[in-house]
Design a protein around this motif. Structure first.
Motif, short mmCIF file in Angstrom:
data_model
loop_
_atom_site.label_atom_id
_atom_site.label_comp_id
_atom_site.label_asym_id
_atom_site.label_seq_id
_atom_site.Cartn_x
_atom_site.Cartn_y
_atom_site.Cartn_z
N ALA A 184 9.44 -21.60 -32.19
CA ALA A 184 9.25 -20.76 -33.37
C ALA A 184 7.81 -20.84 -33.85
O ALA A 184 7.18 -21.89 -33.85
N THR A 185 7.28 -19.70 -34.26
CA THR A 185 5.94 -19.66 -34.82
C THR A 185 5.96 -19.26 -36.28
O THR A 185 4.94 -19.34 -36.95
N GLU A 186 7.12 -18.84 -36.79
CA GLU A 186 7.22 -18.45 -38.19
C GLU A 186 8.65 -18.60 -38.68
O GLU A 186 9.60 -18.31 -37.95
N TYR A 187 8.77 -19.09 -39.90
CA TYR A 187 10.06 -19.18 -40.57
C TYR A 187 9.95 -18.47 -41.91
O TYR A 187 8.91 -18.54 -42.56
N ARG A 188 11.01 -17.81 -42.33
CA ARG A 188 11.09 -17.24 -43.68
C ARG A 188 12.24 -17.97 -44.36
O ARG A 188 13.37 -17.92 -43.90
N ILE A 189 11.92 -18.65 -45.46
CA ILE A 189 12.89 -19.53 -46.12
C ILE A 189 13.08 -19.08 -47.56
O ILE A 189 12.14 -19.15 -48.36
N PRO A 190 14.30 -18.64 -47.91
CA PRO A 190 14.55 -18.29 -49.31
C PRO A 190 14.62 -19.55 -50.17
O PRO A 190 15.19 -20.55 -49.76
#
Length: 113
Positions: free
Chosen positions: A33-39
């Motif tokens: 993974a190169t990016e995570y979007r975390i609420p």
């Protein structure tokens, strides 16, 4: 009296094996993974975007964390929140050693703000 809908020992063993397989697949995907979007609901519904540094800009091990917004958003850096993430130098933006640290630091900053 026994409940005929209760899972058997074999059913439970099979389910554990299935879950272990899913976990291993998630781990393999996570290493690439190169990016995570975390609420972050406790931060007012903010989404954190956590990105790995591109190899072209350095070693590829450092992570940045930002909050999207108009005009480029804000990045959580070692110096605190910085406006317009596009204006930050690579070294200042990618200042966290791993994604977990970046997320933990940004969550802490959001909840204390």
């Amino acid at each position: 009296m026994t409940d005929d809908t209760s899972p058997t020992r074999e059913d439970l063993i099979a389910e554990v094996a299935r879950l272990k397989g899913e976990l291993e697949q998630a781990r393999v995907l996570g290493t690439d993974a190169t990016e995570y979007r975390i609420p972050v609901p406790e931060g007012g519904g903010t989404d954190l975007v956590v990105r790995r540094q591109a190899l072209i800009n350095g070693m590829g091990w450092a992570w940045a964390v930002s909050v999207p917004g108009y005009g480029g958003g804000r990045a959580w850096t070692a110096e605190g929140w910085q406006e317009a993430i596009s204006a930050l130098s690579v070294d200042r933006l990618f200042c966290w050693p791993d994604a977990a640290t970046a997320v933990a630091e940004a969550r802490r900053a959001l909840t204390t703000a």
